[in-house]
Each structure stands twice: as structure tokens, then as C-alpha cells.
Design an enzyme around this catalytic site. Structure first.
Site, PDB file in Angstrom:
ATOM      1  CG  HIS A  52       2.105   6.275  -1.530  1.00 22.97           C
ATOM      2  ND1 HIS A  52       1.375   5.708  -0.422  1.00 22.97           N
ATOM      3  CD2 HIS A  52       1.928   5.240  -2.740  1.00 22.97           C
ATOM      4  CE1 HIS A  52       1.024   4.413  -0.854  1.00 22.97           C
ATOM      5  NE2 HIS A  52       1.551   4.219  -1.940  1.00 22.97           N
ATOM      6  CG  HIS A  54       1.325   3.744  -5.718  1.00 20.74           C
ATOM      7  ND1 HIS A  54       2.099   2.930  -5.003  1.00 20.74           N
ATOM      8  CD2 HIS A  54       2.021   4.168  -6.766  1.00 20.74           C
ATOM      9  CE1 HIS A  54       3.519   3.099  -5.770  1.00 20.74           C
ATOM     10  NE2 HIS A  54       3.212   3.885  -6.610  1.00 20.74           N
ATOM     11  CG  ASP A  56      -2.980   0.499  -3.836  1.00 19.15           C
ATOM     12  OD1 ASP A  56      -2.249   1.461  -4.452  1.00 19.15           O
ATOM     13  OD2 ASP A  56      -2.469  -0.205  -3.254  1.00 19.15           O
ATOM     14  CG  HIS A  57      -2.291   3.781  -0.974  1.00 20.40           C
ATOM     15  ND1 HIS A  57      -2.102   3.744   0.503  1.00 20.40           N
ATOM     16  CD2 HIS A  57      -1.727   2.572  -1.466  1.00 20.40           C
ATOM     17  CE1 HIS A  57      -1.423   2.331   0.730  1.00 20.40           C
ATOM     18  NE2 HIS A  57      -1.185   1.848  -0.666  1.00 20.40           N
ATOM     19  CG  HIS A 109       6.298   2.512  -1.834  1.00 20.24           C
ATOM     20  ND1 HIS A 109       6.251   1.098  -2.423  1.00 20.24           N
ATOM     21  CD2 HIS A 109       4.873   2.901  -2.192  1.00 20.24           C
ATOM     22  CE1 HIS A 109       5.065   0.838  -3.042  1.00 20.24           C
ATOM     23  NE2 HIS A 109       4.433   1.946  -2.636  1.00 20.24           N
ATOM     24  CG  ASP A 129       1.797   0.844   0.119  1.00 25.05           C
ATOM     25  OD1 ASP A 129       1.050   0.671   1.088  1.00 25.05           O
ATOM     26  OD2 ASP A 129       1.482   0.848  -1.076  1.00 25.05           O
ATOM     27  CG  HIS A 167      -0.997  -3.167   0.850  1.00 22.41           C
ATOM     28  ND1 HIS A 167      -1.830  -3.493  -0.195  1.00 22.41           N
ATOM     29  CD2 HIS A 167      -0.374  -1.936   0.562  1.00 22.41           C
ATOM     30  CE1 HIS A 167      -1.854  -2.501  -0.971  1.00 22.41           C
ATOM     31  NE2 HIS A 167      -0.863  -1.835  -0.634  1.00 22.41           N
TER      32      HIS A 167
END
Length: 257
Positions: A52, A54, A56-57, A109, A129, A167
């Protein structure tokens, strides 16, 4: 094939799935540093998989492409992921490192979230996530009905599927799960296992879908114990399983251990 969870940021994992020669798939590299460090130890990325949009990915992809300019980057069809070189969606089937994989759309998400399932050796599910150990992701762009359908879809995969989530949330999720199902013996055992792993600075994941079905409240909305706890917390009985899930997620969003 060997699975490895590379820690990133404060609680992210970048997943590495490598063959005996060190040729590897890199999943959701939010930062490049851990992958570049692994490369110094002999890792050779052959593709990047993104679940996805985001940051942080996906944030580490530009630096990885500067190191390996020809590296394929597979991700969902989402214009917010500008670093993808190939788009994959629900029902896509392919092969990487000689291992077949399926792509599953799992919105909730985010609206374009996907998961990669490799049903062969090791049976890993890279679910970003959407599904966590003992929990699930927040619904930033999806509805409760969408998120529950996505979780139902993942829960229907084989029991030995390795849940490779994005995570390290197991212990925090366990606190909430115990509040929902305080008498769940499998949950107590899973929490004790996770405590031991974290004390030795080891990841608590991957878990298996069999474990998650027995312990994760978000996969257990049809269980009487979960329904009763949600009813007591909400002060009324949910109308159906979607509302049970929605109330459970709302409860978790405001939960403080």
C-alpha cells in the site's frame, strides 16, 4: 527459501524472502538502510513488493532503485505509488524466485491495499497493515464491511499460512485482545510466547493463520465470547457481524492499556 523480518523505524518490518543464494524479494521497504545493510552481507534483491501507499512502507524505494536501477517494483494500481514499475491487482498470478504467488485485494486500511500470498514453500502471506498479529489495521480509507471482508478472505487461507505483517504490534494488541477474551487460553499462551521473544529482541512474527484464528479478536467476531464483550462495552447488542466488527475496531481505536 528463508524469511527474515528487518526492523525499520520504531516498529516497522521490511520482509525479506531469500533463496539459498541470497537472491531475495523485498517487501514494503519504508527505508533503504536495513536493505542496503543486508546487501553488504550478501543479499541480492530481485524484486520489491509493495502492499500500500503509506510512506513507512514505500519510502525507501527511491534509494534502493538508485542502487539497483533495473529492480522491478510491483504494487497496487494507485497513483500515490509513483515508484512502482509494475501494477498488480486482485486475481493476478505470477512467479518470482521460482515461487508462484497470488495477489489479493484487501481494502480497508487503504482503498487500494493488496496482499501477496506465496502458497508454496513456507506459505508466506505479506499482508502489510491489513492483518496484524492479534490485531488488524485502522480503517483510514475503507468501511467496516470492506475491512471485515478483507480479513475474512485472509482468514480463509490455509492454517499454516505465515502471517508476515508490517509492524511489531503483538504485545500491544495482546493487551486489548485479553480485555475482549480474558479466558482465552490460546491467547494467554501466545502472549507469553511473544513476551519471551521480545525479551530476547526477536520478532513475534510471522504468526500462523491457525494462531490468529484462535487468538485474534478481529478474526473472531462470530465467537460468542467476542460478541458478548462487544455488547457489554457498547451497551447494546450489535445488529450483525459487520457492526460487531465496527464496534470492536472503534473500541480498539480508543483503547488504553
Amino acid at each position: 527459501m528463508r524469511l527474515q523480518a528487518l526492523p525499520a523505524f520504531s516498529d516497522n518490518y521490511i520482509w525479506i524472502w531469500a533463496d539459498d543464494g541470497g537472491r531475495a524479494l523485498v517487501v514494503d521497504p519504508g527505508e533503504a538502510g536495513p536493505v542496503l545493510a543486508a546487501a553488504e552481507q550478501g543479499l541480492t534483491p530481485v524484486a520489491i513488493l509493495l502492499t500500500h501507499h503509506h510512506d513507512d512502507h514505500i519510502g525507501g524505494v527511491p534509494d534502493l532503485l538508485r542502487r539497483w536501477p533495473a529492480l522491478p517494483v510491483l504494487g497496487p494500481d494507485d497513483p500515490r505509488i509513483t515508484v512502482a514499475t509494475g501494477r498488480v491487482g486482485d486475481g493476478h498470478r505470477g512467479e518470482l524466485l521460482g515461487q508462484p504467488f497470488d495477489v489479493l485485494a484487501v481494502p480497508g486500511h487503504t482503498r487500494s491495499h493488496i496482499a501477496f500470498h506465496f502458497p508454496g514453500q513456507g506459505n508466506p502471506l505479506f499482508c502489510g497493515d491489513t492483518l496484524f498479529s492479534l490485531g488488524c489495521g485502522r480503517m483510514f480509507e475503507g468501511t467496516p464491511a470492506q475491512m471485515l471482508a478483507s480479513l475474512d478472505r485472509l482468514a480463509a487461507l490455509p492454517a499454516d499460512t505465515a502471517v508476515c505483517c508490517g509492524h511489531e504490534y503483538t504485545l500491544a494488541n495482546a493487551c486489548f485482545a485479553r480485555t475482549v477474551e480474558p479466558a482465552n487460553a490460546a491467547l494467554a499462551a501466545r502472549e507469553a510466547e511473544a513476551i519471551t521473544l521480545r525479551e530476547s529482541r526477536q520478532p513475534t512474527v510471522p504468526s500462523t493463520l491457525a494462531q490468529e484464528r484462535d487468538t485474534n479478536p478481529f478474526l473472531r467476531v462470530d465467537e460468542q465470547t467476542v460478541h458478548a464483550s462487544v455488547t457489554a462495552h457498547a451497551g447494546r447488542a450489535p445488529a450483525d457481524r459487520v457492526e460487531t466488527f465496527a464496534e470492536l475496531r472503534r473500541w480498539k481505536d480508543g483503547f488504553r492499556a
